[in-house]
Design a protein around this motif. Structure first.
Motif, PDB file in Angstrom:
ATOM      1  N   TYR A 111      11.416   7.321   4.807  1.00 17.12           N
ATOM      2  CA  TYR A 111      11.068   6.129   5.590  1.00 17.12           C
ATOM      3  C   TYR A 111       9.604   6.233   5.997  1.00 17.12           C
ATOM      4  O   TYR A 111       9.201   7.246   6.579  1.00 17.12           O
ATOM      5  CB  TYR A 111      11.948   6.033   6.853  1.00 17.12           C
ATOM      6  CG  TYR A 111      13.396   5.839   6.535  1.00 17.12           C
ATOM      7  CD1 TYR A 111      14.219   6.926   6.258  1.00 17.12           C
ATOM      8  CD2 TYR A 111      13.965   4.566   6.489  1.00 17.12           C
ATOM      9  CE1 TYR A 111      15.559   6.753   5.940  1.00 17.12           C
ATOM     10  CE2 TYR A 111      15.313   4.389   6.174  1.00 17.12           C
ATOM     11  CZ  TYR A 111      16.092   5.482   5.903  1.00 17.12           C
ATOM     12  OH  TYR A 111      17.415   5.310   5.578  1.00 17.12           O
TER      13      TYR A 111
ATOM     14  N   LEU B 231       7.008   4.572   8.447  1.00 14.36           N
ATOM     15  CA  LEU B 231       6.845   3.674   9.594  1.00 14.36           C
ATOM     16  C   LEU B 231       5.367   3.316   9.693  1.00 14.36           C
ATOM     17  O   LEU B 231       4.516   4.197   9.689  1.00 14.36           O
ATOM     18  CB  LEU B 231       7.294   4.371  10.879  1.00 14.36           C
ATOM     19  CG  LEU B 231       8.785   4.626  11.032  1.00 14.36           C
ATOM     20  CD1 LEU B 231       9.575   3.343  10.926  1.00 14.36           C
ATOM     21  CD2 LEU B 231       9.316   5.675  10.093  1.00 14.36           C
TER      22      LEU B 231
ATOM     23  N   TYR C 253       7.297   0.469  16.180  1.00 17.17           N
ATOM     24  CA  TYR C 253       6.464   0.356  14.980  1.00 17.17           C
ATOM     25  C   TYR C 253       6.404  -1.112  14.552  1.00 17.17           C
ATOM     26  O   TYR C 253       7.187  -1.927  15.014  1.00 17.17           O
ATOM     27  CB  TYR C 253       7.028   1.210  13.840  1.00 17.17           C
ATOM     28  CG  TYR C 253       7.199   2.656  14.232  1.00 17.17           C
ATOM     29  CD1 TYR C 253       6.154   3.567  14.103  1.00 17.17           C
ATOM     30  CD2 TYR C 253       8.405   3.111  14.757  1.00 17.17           C
ATOM     31  CE1 TYR C 253       6.302   4.890  14.489  1.00 17.17           C
ATOM     32  CE2 TYR C 253       8.562   4.439  15.145  1.00 17.17           C
ATOM     33  CZ  TYR C 253       7.504   5.320  15.006  1.00 17.17           C
ATOM     34  OH  TYR C 253       7.658   6.618  15.399  1.00 17.17           O
TER      35      TYR C 253
ATOM     36  N   VAL D  41       8.792  -1.049   8.645  1.00 19.22           N
ATOM     37  CA  VAL D  41       9.424   0.127   8.059  1.00 19.22           C
ATOM     38  C   VAL D  41       9.550  -0.114   6.551  1.00 19.22           C
ATOM     39  O   VAL D  41       9.981  -1.174   6.116  1.00 19.22           O
ATOM     40  CB  VAL D  41      10.799   0.438   8.696  1.00 19.22           C
ATOM     41  CG1 VAL D  41      11.754  -0.715   8.603  1.00 19.22           C
ATOM     42  CG2 VAL D  41      11.409   1.692   8.084  1.00 19.22           C
TER      43      VAL D  41
ATOM     44  N   GLU E  47       3.659   6.910   9.725  1.00 20.70           N
ATOM     45  CA  GLU E  47       4.433   8.098  10.072  1.00 20.70           C
ATOM     46  C   GLU E  47       5.511   8.236   9.008  1.00 20.70           C
ATOM     47  O   GLU E  47       6.063   7.237   8.561  1.00 20.70           O
ATOM     48  CB  GLU E  47       5.080   7.873  11.451  1.00 20.70           C
ATOM     49  CG  GLU E  47       4.980   9.054  12.381  1.00 20.70           C
ATOM     50  CD  GLU E  47       5.585   8.754  13.733  1.00 20.70           C
ATOM     51  OE1 GLU E  47       4.921   8.079  14.537  1.00 20.70           O
ATOM     52  OE2 GLU E  47       6.722   9.173  13.967  1.00 20.70           O
ATOM     53  N   THR E  48       5.827   9.454   8.601  1.00 22.15           N
ATOM     54  CA  THR E  48       6.768   9.638   7.502  1.00 22.15           C
ATOM     55  C   THR E  48       7.995  10.401   7.973  1.00 22.15           C
ATOM     56  O   THR E  48       7.876  11.439   8.606  1.00 22.15           O
ATOM     57  CB  THR E  48       6.083  10.411   6.352  1.00 22.15           C
ATOM     58  OG1 THR E  48       4.872   9.740   6.015  1.00 22.15           O
ATOM     59  CG2 THR E  48       6.977  10.488   5.134  1.00 22.15           C
TER      60      THR E  48
ATOM     61  N   TYR F 196      18.154  -1.904  11.947  1.00 23.19           N
ATOM     62  CA  TYR F 196      18.087  -0.440  11.898  1.00 23.19           C
ATOM     63  C   TYR F 196      18.585   0.097  13.233  1.00 23.19           C
ATOM     64  O   TYR F 196      18.077  -0.309  14.272  1.00 23.19           O
ATOM     65  CB  TYR F 196      16.648   0.046  11.657  1.00 23.19           C
ATOM     66  CG  TYR F 196      16.097  -0.379  10.328  1.00 23.19           C
ATOM     67  CD1 TYR F 196      15.506  -1.627  10.159  1.00 23.19           C
ATOM     68  CD2 TYR F 196      16.181   0.452   9.217  1.00 23.19           C
ATOM     69  CE1 TYR F 196      15.024  -2.031   8.929  1.00 23.19           C
ATOM     70  CE2 TYR F 196      15.689   0.054   7.974  1.00 23.19           C
ATOM     71  CZ  TYR F 196      15.122  -1.188   7.833  1.00 23.19           C
ATOM     72  OH  TYR F 196      14.653  -1.603   6.616  1.00 23.19           O
TER      73      TYR F 196
ATOM     74  N   THR G 282      13.980  13.708   9.568  1.00 20.69           N
ATOM     75  CA  THR G 282      12.930  14.340  10.356  1.00 20.69           C
ATOM     76  C   THR G 282      12.310  13.274  11.253  1.00 20.69           C
ATOM     77  O   THR G 282      12.508  12.084  11.014  1.00 20.69           O
ATOM     78  CB  THR G 282      11.823  14.920   9.455  1.00 20.69           C
ATOM     79  OG1 THR G 282      11.120  13.834   8.837  1.00 20.69           O
ATOM     80  CG2 THR G 282      12.384  15.856   8.411  1.00 20.69           C
TER      81      THR G 282
ATOM     82  N   TRP H 232      16.498  -1.812  16.096  1.00 19.76           N
ATOM     83  CA  TRP H 232      15.343  -2.571  15.607  1.00 19.76           C
ATOM     84  C   TRP H 232      15.860  -3.668  14.693  1.00 19.76           C
ATOM     85  O   TRP H 232      16.630  -3.414  13.770  1.00 19.76           O
ATOM     86  CB  TRP H 232      14.382  -1.685  14.799  1.00 19.76           C
ATOM     87  CG  TRP H 232      13.853  -0.493  15.526  1.00 19.76           C
ATOM     88  CD1 TRP H 232      13.908  -0.226  16.856  1.00 19.76           C
ATOM     89  CD2 TRP H 232      13.177   0.628  14.928  1.00 19.76           C
ATOM     90  NE1 TRP H 232      13.302   0.978  17.123  1.00 19.76           N
ATOM     91  CE2 TRP H 232      12.848   1.521  15.983  1.00 19.76           C
ATOM     92  CE3 TRP H 232      12.802   0.970  13.618  1.00 19.76           C
ATOM     93  CZ2 TRP H 232      12.178   2.732  15.746  1.00 19.76           C
ATOM     94  CZ3 TRP H 232      12.135   2.164  13.389  1.00 19.76           C
ATOM     95  CH2 TRP H 232      11.830   3.021  14.452  1.00 19.76           C
TER      96      TRP H 232
ATOM     97  N   MET I  20       3.995  17.839   2.778  1.00 18.88           N
ATOM     98  CA  MET I  20       4.012  16.783   1.757  1.00 18.88           C
ATOM     99  C   MET I  20       2.998  17.119   0.646  1.00 18.88           C
ATOM    100  O   MET I  20       1.966  17.694   0.899  1.00 18.88           O
ATOM    101  CB  MET I  20       3.639  15.445   2.410  1.00 18.88           C
ATOM    102  CG  MET I  20       4.661  14.998   3.433  1.00 18.88           C
ATOM    103  SD  MET I  20       4.366  13.306   4.028  1.00 18.88           S
ATOM    104  CE  MET I  20       2.910  13.535   5.044  1.00 18.88           C
TER     105      MET I  20
ATOM    106  N   THR J 138       4.798  15.911   7.735  1.00 18.14           N
ATOM    107  CA  THR J 138       5.439  14.831   8.486  1.00 18.14           C
ATOM    108  C   THR J 138       5.414  15.228   9.963  1.00 18.14           C
ATOM    109  O   THR J 138       5.185  16.385  10.284  1.00 18.14           O
ATOM    110  CB  THR J 138       6.906  14.647   8.055  1.00 18.14           C
ATOM    111  OG1 THR J 138       7.644  15.815   8.455  1.00 18.14           O
ATOM    112  CG2 THR J 138       7.032  14.449   6.559  1.00 18.14           C
ATOM    113  N   GLY J 139       5.645  14.277  10.870  1.00 24.11           N
ATOM    114  CA  GLY J 139       5.680  14.593  12.296  1.00 24.11           C
ATOM    115  C   GLY J 139       4.451  14.109  13.036  1.00 24.11           C
ATOM    116  O   GLY J 139       3.629  13.378  12.473  1.00 24.11           O
TER     117      GLY J 139
END
Lengths: 74, 74, 74, 74, 74, 74, 74, 74, 74, 74
Positions: A5, A7, A38, A41, A69-70, C5, C35, C71, F74, G35-36
């Motif tokens: 995903y 964002l 966000y 998506v 953001e992942t 979502y 994550t 969402w 990543m 990520t994060g």
């Protein structure tokens, strides 16, 4: 196949244009303008996390995209 | 009929001007400058969430509007 | 058809059990442990936002679910 | 007449019950379960901010209500 | 008579100048540069919340004021 | 081979015990008690993100572990 | 030998370039785009915390680096 | 004698220069570049909180200083 | 004479009782239940910061008080 | 010699007792109850970061200590 995903935060007023541009990108399964913290998506299916690098670079080049953001499915 | 709340952050000093402009927009039931973490709240009644896109684009075009957040009644 | 979502926070150590329970619920298109700041994301397709009430009540009854955020695609 | 918004956080799974109880309270114009950082928003019209004290005490007594935040229209 | 607190964030290095300007404004009971998350707090006594609009506009015009937050005594 | 970072929050006073337990887990390359917003960071090398599920379940079973956050390279 | 983690935020779209530049710096054991909440994490082994000053100055000179946070293993 | 801590955020890459400038200021007992949410901490001993005003104005004039937060020992 | 603001968070539903108890404490100039991120604000005038210790201990003993934050005028 | 700051959050009403206990611990240079987001700050001088482990364990055993954060001078 890893579901990811992305964002996306976009410049005020560009959200639906960003959506139009991102849904044409290869690897994107679906993309929505959403309520919540966000702006959009994007759902991504990729053979491995290696392909993520190139996809994120393409998304960052879309006009109006401010940051991403992942989240990776585990 | 879906009730939607649009929370608005405005440039310092423009809050009451933003209010005057937004209360003229079609579909806006009420709009107030408020205490708390946002600057204004606009109450919207729309036949469906599809009409939200156009309404948000009009709100983003109001001078002084910095960002919006959308809450949808469930 | 409205895409929604549901972002879910779960008790530590229950994430994959919550996933198993939620993917059986009617209306759930997909659900992943992810994550990032939430523990799971559930994709929902509903004829209208009216059906959301019942779906959220079912999700809240799943053991391990602590809280949800919703969402809605615009 | 002062418009006040009471933002409510409720225990997981009690949101629609809280809504039913709050919409019966005198002075409440409207109350919705909403997407976003709060669980419910209640719209209040009061002759003055003095009456707010009693209204908030009644809302805090509703089963499922965890905390409230009050925004006053200026 | 409604007691209102206006919390002010100011540009770095302008805090005591902002204080001098604000304590001259009519309706301001007291104003301090303070430790903590805000830079200044101004105490206001107003006959009603209606007068708040004009007072906030004057405060926003003070050089160095970046943003304000308003708390109303209940 | 995917490098993953597991950020761990632990009960006050248990940080070095949690460290001793986690460094024995298979797949853990390194684990440190750290300054900053988390209590410990564990470095993980895994053949794929599929193995992450089991590893996180083992970490959550360690006494003193309150919550985890997962970052994937990543 | 003190293990230090340098968490890096980079300008949108520069993350993999920042990675290439940082992995050439002496003292850097490993660096990943992640990520994060941060964009990159760099692993550093240094004889003492004294050497950290020079290393952070070099990292701040890398094009695209916006800010860093330092966590020291205890 | 009141002990005061001034927490300082500085422009990226200027932290050790800011340190050199601040340790020369009269009333500063000690100043360090630190890990954690701030960039520097300055320890101040002052006869009373009145002297704080002038000291903070001097600190804000140091090149690279973005903002300060003041904690007073009680 | 040092002006100090004590910001108080109270248990849900106890705010006006806390107010009644705190306004009787010696050294308290004024105390209000307020909108915004805290529940009450107490205004304190003290000959020096030394007297603050005892005052805060008395406030913490008031039933319903959960936590306090102290801002000192500079 | 490494200067370290240990920021401490304590149970409501225990702050000055925690201070009395911590100032007796070997290696503590100074400790204050402070205004701001933490309750106490302890200044520590240690020959190396290795000694920090034992010191933090002693601080966590002090009655009233809820959590600590560690900042190391660089």
């Amino acid at each position: 196949m890893t579901r990811t995903y992305v964002l996306i935060r976009a410049k005020a007023g560009t959200m639906w244009n960003v959506r139009s541009d991102i849904e044409k990108i290869e690897g994107i399964v679906d993309v929505h303008v959403i309520t919540g913290p966000y702006d959009l998506v994007a759902l991504v299916n990729l053979p491995s996390t290696d392909n993520l690098k190139r996809l994120l670079e393409i998304i960052h080049d879309v006009e109006g995209v401010v940051s991403t953001e992942t989240w990776i499915a585990m």
